[in-house]
Write a protein that holds these residues in place. Sequence first.
Motif, PDB file in Angstrom:
ATOM      1  N   ARG A  82      37.077  62.031  71.809  1.00 60.00           N
ATOM      2  CA  ARG A  82      37.224  63.456  72.078  1.00 60.00           C
ATOM      3  C   ARG A  82      36.719  64.282  70.890  1.00 60.00           C
ATOM      4  O   ARG A  82      36.055  65.298  71.072  1.00 60.00           O
ATOM      5  CB  ARG A  82      38.686  63.785  72.356  1.00 60.00           C
ATOM      6  N   ALA A  83      37.024  63.830  69.676  1.00 54.50           N
ATOM      7  CA  ALA A  83      36.585  64.552  68.484  1.00 54.50           C
ATOM      8  C   ALA A  83      35.059  64.528  68.358  1.00 54.50           C
ATOM      9  O   ALA A  83      34.430  65.540  68.013  1.00 54.50           O
ATOM     10  CB  ALA A  83      37.226  63.948  67.241  1.00 54.50           C
ATOM     11  N   TRP A  97      24.774  70.502  77.892  1.00 56.32           N
ATOM     12  CA  TRP A  97      24.961  70.032  76.517  1.00 56.32           C
ATOM     13  C   TRP A  97      24.340  68.660  76.280  1.00 56.32           C
ATOM     14  O   TRP A  97      23.961  68.318  75.148  1.00 56.32           O
ATOM     15  CB  TRP A  97      26.441  70.012  76.138  1.00 56.32           C
ATOM     16  N   ASN A 115      28.370  71.538  81.891  1.00 59.81           N
ATOM     17  CA  ASN A 115      28.607  70.107  82.046  1.00 59.81           C
ATOM     18  C   ASN A 115      28.013  69.602  83.357  1.00 59.81           C
ATOM     19  O   ASN A 115      28.435  68.578  83.894  1.00 59.81           O
ATOM     20  CB  ASN A 115      30.119  69.828  82.016  1.00 59.81           C
ATOM     21  N   ARG A 163      33.464  66.843  70.975  1.00 54.43           N
ATOM     22  CA  ARG A 163      33.566  68.234  70.548  1.00 54.43           C
ATOM     23  C   ARG A 163      32.532  68.546  69.466  1.00 54.43           C
ATOM     24  O   ARG A 163      31.886  69.591  69.489  1.00 54.43           O
ATOM     25  CB  ARG A 163      34.988  68.509  70.038  1.00 54.43           C
ATOM     26  N   GLN A 167      29.014  68.727  71.077  1.00 55.25           N
ATOM     27  CA  GLN A 167      28.832  69.947  71.855  1.00 55.25           C
ATOM     28  C   GLN A 167      28.699  71.175  70.950  1.00 55.25           C
ATOM     29  O   GLN A 167      27.889  72.065  71.225  1.00 55.25           O
ATOM     30  CB  GLN A 167      29.979  70.110  72.838  1.00 55.25           C
ATOM     31  N   ASN A 168      29.462  71.226  69.870  1.00 54.59           N
ATOM     32  CA  ASN A 168      29.335  72.336  68.936  1.00 54.59           C
ATOM     33  C   ASN A 168      27.959  72.334  68.268  1.00 54.59           C
ATOM     34  O   ASN A 168      27.347  73.387  68.057  1.00 54.59           O
ATOM     35  CB  ASN A 168      30.429  72.268  67.869  1.00 54.59           C
TER      36      ASN A 168
END
Length: 243
Positions: free
Chosen positions: A126-127, A185, A167, A130, A133-134
Amino acid sequence: MSAGQVRQIVLKGRLVDYTLHRRARRTLGMTIDDRGITVSIPTRASIAETERFLLERSNWVVEKLAEWAARPKPASFEVADGTRFPMLGQTCTLHLSHGAPHVEWVQGVGKREVHLRVRPKEAPRRALLRAVQNYALGYFGGRIEEYGWMLQRYSPGLELPALHLTNARTRWGSCSRISGIRLNWRLIHLPNAQVDYVVAHELAHLIEMNHSRRFWEVVELLYPDHPQAQAALRNAHKIIPAW
């Protein structure tokens, strides 16, 4: 967003599932991807109309389902220290550690790395998602600024809409003067040329909201190598990992 209603229909002698969504829209629409068939219909449309819509397109539907079934599955990967995955067409190595959350992207000659620090109880996948995507949001924003500047020379006074990530499973991007530019993304995994083509394509819709001859003239102006990039996108599924 509703999960939709799963229904069945016989197409070309084959019983197939489809997911039905009722939306505030005027027409019936359909997408086919690795999850199967998704049909979106106006709130007042009937099931009979929906099934007629599918039956009229049964040859195309069955063909697309077969194509997706034959397509190789994206390579899945375990998120751990040393994991490698594609970023902008290059292999990126993950350096994972624990502590106060922190992300650092490192790019050198022939290498790309991401140093990711996560809390001990946080899911690394998950990290990393993220972080990716950032990174995509920032990178895409820069490409829109560059190609937007080129487009503004062609059309002075043109305002660039806001950028959002999507997405979506079957579309690389979309453009609306109202809702803005939306880019998938997952493009961040592909080579720069393919990202630039999608950016140029969506920006060209600010001039022509269709795929007319004039639209492609604008794409040509922004990105002359668009035929090669467009063809390369057909093999994107071989590059993009399974998240």
